[in-house]
Motif scaffolding. Sequence first.
Motif, PDB file in Angstrom:
ATOM      1  N   ILE A  47       0.848  -1.198   0.000  1.00 24.98           N
ATOM      2  CA  ILE A  47       0.000   0.000   0.000  1.00 24.98           C
ATOM      3  C   ILE A  47       0.882   1.246   0.000  1.00 24.98           C
ATOM      4  O   ILE A  47       0.675   2.174  -0.783  1.00 24.98           O
ATOM      5  CB  ILE A  47      -0.954   0.021   1.212  1.00 24.98           C
ATOM      6  CG1 ILE A  47      -1.994  -1.090   1.101  1.00 24.98           C
ATOM      7  CG2 ILE A  47      -1.640   1.382   1.345  1.00 24.98           C
ATOM      8  CD1 ILE A  47      -2.797  -1.316   2.375  1.00 24.98           C
ATOM      9  N   GLY A  48       1.870   1.256   0.881  1.00 27.60           N
ATOM     10  CA  GLY A  48       2.778   2.398   0.963  1.00 27.60           C
ATOM     11  C   GLY A  48       3.470   2.667  -0.359  1.00 27.60           C
ATOM     12  O   GLY A  48       3.587   3.823  -0.785  1.00 27.60           O
ATOM     13  N   GLU A  49       3.926   1.607  -1.034  1.00 33.29           N
ATOM     14  CA  GLU A  49       4.565   1.775  -2.339  1.00 33.29           C
ATOM     15  C   GLU A  49       3.596   2.351  -3.357  1.00 33.29           C
ATOM     16  O   GLU A  49       3.975   3.177  -4.186  1.00 33.29           O
ATOM     17  CB  GLU A  49       5.115   0.432  -2.834  1.00 33.29           C
ATOM     18  CG  GLU A  49       6.313  -0.044  -2.056  1.00 33.29           C
ATOM     19  CD  GLU A  49       6.743  -1.459  -2.415  1.00 33.29           C
ATOM     20  OE1 GLU A  49       6.072  -2.106  -3.259  1.00 33.29           O
ATOM     21  OE2 GLU A  49       7.743  -1.927  -1.827  1.00 33.29           O
ATOM     22  N   LEU A  53       3.843   6.259   0.595  1.00 32.25           N
ATOM     23  CA  LEU A  53       4.023   6.379   2.044  1.00 32.25           C
ATOM     24  C   LEU A  53       4.956   5.285   2.543  1.00 32.25           C
ATOM     25  O   LEU A  53       5.134   4.262   1.881  1.00 32.25           O
ATOM     26  CB  LEU A  53       2.680   6.211   2.769  1.00 32.25           C
ATOM     27  CG  LEU A  53       1.597   7.245   2.563  1.00 32.25           C
ATOM     28  CD1 LEU A  53       0.310   6.790   3.252  1.00 32.25           C
ATOM     29  CD2 LEU A  53       2.031   8.603   3.095  1.00 32.25           C
ATOM     30  N   SER A  54       5.489   5.489   3.735  1.00 33.17           N
ATOM     31  CA  SER A  54       6.228   4.410   4.374  1.00 33.17           C
ATOM     32  C   SER A  54       5.236   3.334   4.821  1.00 33.17           C
ATOM     33  O   SER A  54       4.026   3.580   4.906  1.00 33.17           O
ATOM     34  CB  SER A  54       6.967   4.941   5.613  1.00 33.17           C
ATOM     35  OG  SER A  54       6.024   5.277   6.627  1.00 33.17           O
ATOM     36  N   ARG A  55       5.743   2.153   5.113  1.00 34.48           N
ATOM     37  CA  ARG A  55       4.890   1.060   5.581  1.00 34.48           C
ATOM     38  C   ARG A  55       4.151   1.461   6.852  1.00 34.48           C
ATOM     39  O   ARG A  55       2.955   1.210   7.006  1.00 34.48           O
ATOM     40  CB  ARG A  55       5.734  -0.200   5.820  1.00 34.48           C
ATOM     41  CG  ARG A  55       4.942  -1.365   6.398  1.00 34.48           C
ATOM     42  CD  ARG A  55       5.810  -2.591   6.630  1.00 34.48           C
ATOM     43  NE  ARG A  55       7.033  -2.351   7.363  1.00 34.48           N
ATOM     44  CZ  ARG A  55       7.134  -2.359   8.687  1.00 34.48           C
ATOM     45  NH1 ARG A  55       6.091  -2.603   9.429  1.00 34.48           N
ATOM     46  NH2 ARG A  55       8.292  -2.128   9.266  1.00 34.48           N
ATOM     47  N   THR A  56       4.846   2.122   7.768  1.00 33.04           N
ATOM     48  CA  THR A  56       4.242   2.538   9.030  1.00 33.04           C
ATOM     49  C   THR A  56       3.124   3.554   8.806  1.00 33.04           C
ATOM     50  O   THR A  56       2.042   3.443   9.395  1.00 33.04           O
ATOM     51  CB  THR A  56       5.321   3.138   9.969  1.00 33.04           C
ATOM     52  OG1 THR A  56       6.357   2.175  10.131  1.00 33.04           O
ATOM     53  CG2 THR A  56       4.747   3.520  11.309  1.00 33.04           C
ATOM     54  N   ALA A  57       3.366   4.534   7.947  1.00 33.95           N
ATOM     55  CA  ALA A  57       2.339   5.540   7.663  1.00 33.95           C
ATOM     56  C   ALA A  57       1.142   4.906   6.951  1.00 33.95           C
ATOM     57  O   ALA A  57      -0.018   5.235   7.244  1.00 33.95           O
ATOM     58  CB  ALA A  57       2.923   6.675   6.824  1.00 33.95           C
ATOM     59  N   ARG A  61      -2.698   4.829   8.478  1.00 29.41           N
ATOM     60  CA  ARG A  61      -3.849   5.351   7.727  1.00 29.41           C
ATOM     61  C   ARG A  61      -4.883   4.258   7.446  1.00 29.41           C
ATOM     62  O   ARG A  61      -6.077   4.471   7.561  1.00 29.41           O
ATOM     63  CB  ARG A  61      -3.385   5.998   6.423  1.00 29.41           C
ATOM     64  CG  ARG A  61      -2.809   7.389   6.632  1.00 29.41           C
ATOM     65  CD  ARG A  61      -2.418   7.976   5.282  1.00 29.41           C
ATOM     66  NE  ARG A  61      -2.096   9.366   5.365  1.00 29.41           N
ATOM     67  CZ  ARG A  61      -2.924  10.367   5.061  1.00 29.41           C
ATOM     68  NH1 ARG A  61      -4.146  10.124   4.663  1.00 29.41           N
ATOM     69  NH2 ARG A  61      -2.528  11.609   5.141  1.00 29.41           N
ATOM     70  N   ARG A  62      -4.413   3.052   7.050  1.00 29.94           N
ATOM     71  CA  ARG A  62      -5.337   1.948   6.784  1.00 29.94           C
ATOM     72  C   ARG A  62      -6.119   1.601   8.054  1.00 29.94           C
ATOM     73  O   ARG A  62      -7.339   1.459   8.025  1.00 29.94           O
ATOM     74  CB  ARG A  62      -4.588   0.708   6.281  1.00 29.94           C
ATOM     75  CG  ARG A  62      -5.542  -0.485   6.055  1.00 29.94           C
ATOM     76  CD  ARG A  62      -4.815  -1.805   5.902  1.00 29.94           C
ATOM     77  NE  ARG A  62      -3.750  -2.084   6.838  1.00 29.94           N
ATOM     78  CZ  ARG A  62      -3.929  -2.531   8.089  1.00 29.94           C
ATOM     79  NH1 ARG A  62      -5.118  -2.709   8.577  1.00 29.94           N
ATOM     80  NH2 ARG A  62      -2.874  -2.784   8.853  1.00 29.94           N
ATOM     81  N   LYS A  63      -5.417   1.483   9.172  1.00 31.83           N
ATOM     82  CA  LYS A  63      -6.097   1.141  10.432  1.00 31.83           C
ATOM     83  C   LYS A  63      -7.091   2.234  10.826  1.00 31.83           C
ATOM     84  O   LYS A  63      -8.181   1.938  11.309  1.00 31.83           O
ATOM     85  CB  LYS A  63      -5.069   0.922  11.542  1.00 31.83           C
ATOM     86  CG  LYS A  63      -4.311  -0.386  11.381  1.00 31.83           C
ATOM     87  CD  LYS A  63      -3.309  -0.584  12.472  1.00 31.83           C
ATOM     88  CE  LYS A  63      -4.050  -1.057  13.703  1.00 31.83           C
ATOM     89  NZ  LYS A  63      -3.188  -1.518  14.775  1.00 31.83           N
ATOM     90  N   ASN A  64      -6.735   3.486  10.615  1.00 35.06           N
ATOM     91  CA  ASN A  64      -7.645   4.590  10.919  1.00 35.06           C
ATOM     92  C   ASN A  64      -8.905   4.515  10.057  1.00 35.06           C
ATOM     93  O   ASN A  64     -10.018   4.712  10.554  1.00 35.06           O
ATOM     94  CB  ASN A  64      -6.929   5.935  10.729  1.00 35.06           C
ATOM     95  CG  ASN A  64      -7.775   7.096  11.172  1.00 35.06           C
ATOM     96  OD1 ASN A  64      -8.299   7.105  12.284  1.00 35.06           O
ATOM     97  ND2 ASN A  64      -7.916   8.088  10.313  1.00 35.06           N
TER      98      ASN A  64
END
Length: 176
Positions: A47-49, A53-57, A61-64
């Motif tokens: 998703i980040g790629e 975004l970075s994996r953490t970001a 966002r996905r969890k939010n």
Amino acid sequence: MSSQSISADEWLENDKIKRILKEHLDETDYRIYKALNEDGRMSDTEIGERVGLSRTAARRRRKNLQENGLVDVIGVLVLQEAKFAYADVFVTLESGVDSDELDEFVDHVQSEELIYEIEEYMGKYDLLLRVWHASLSDIKEYLREELQNNPVVESYEAIPVTKTHKAWHKKVTDGE
């Protein structure tokens, strides 16, 4: 940002839809939704790629989005591909049905495995039930059992679906 990612200027071409969505999602959240809609099993790294975004970001966002109920990653049985019969069933409730009776009826149909979607309407019909089964004759029998003698149901009309072209924002193929 990967070569597959979407630039900020082209996140959505339809300006009207963009204005509606901006009240609830920013461009990055919408791009995350679109990526998950293409492949719900996509990792946070992927998703980040895709969205830059970075994996953490991406995970945050996905969890939010999931915690706020804006995105739900689910498995969907593509009925057409599985060669199941399915129909839209428009239900008119008896005029004297109160909210408790309606809630009880909706609770009951929500628990039915063969009913995969329930919508409440204003107008000619009160509810839409989307139903699937092995065959149209099985749908007909099932609806008779569930709706015909139900005291809250005045009438219903079942319209078999012959082909789905698009569902959940995705083109549905014939699998051929």
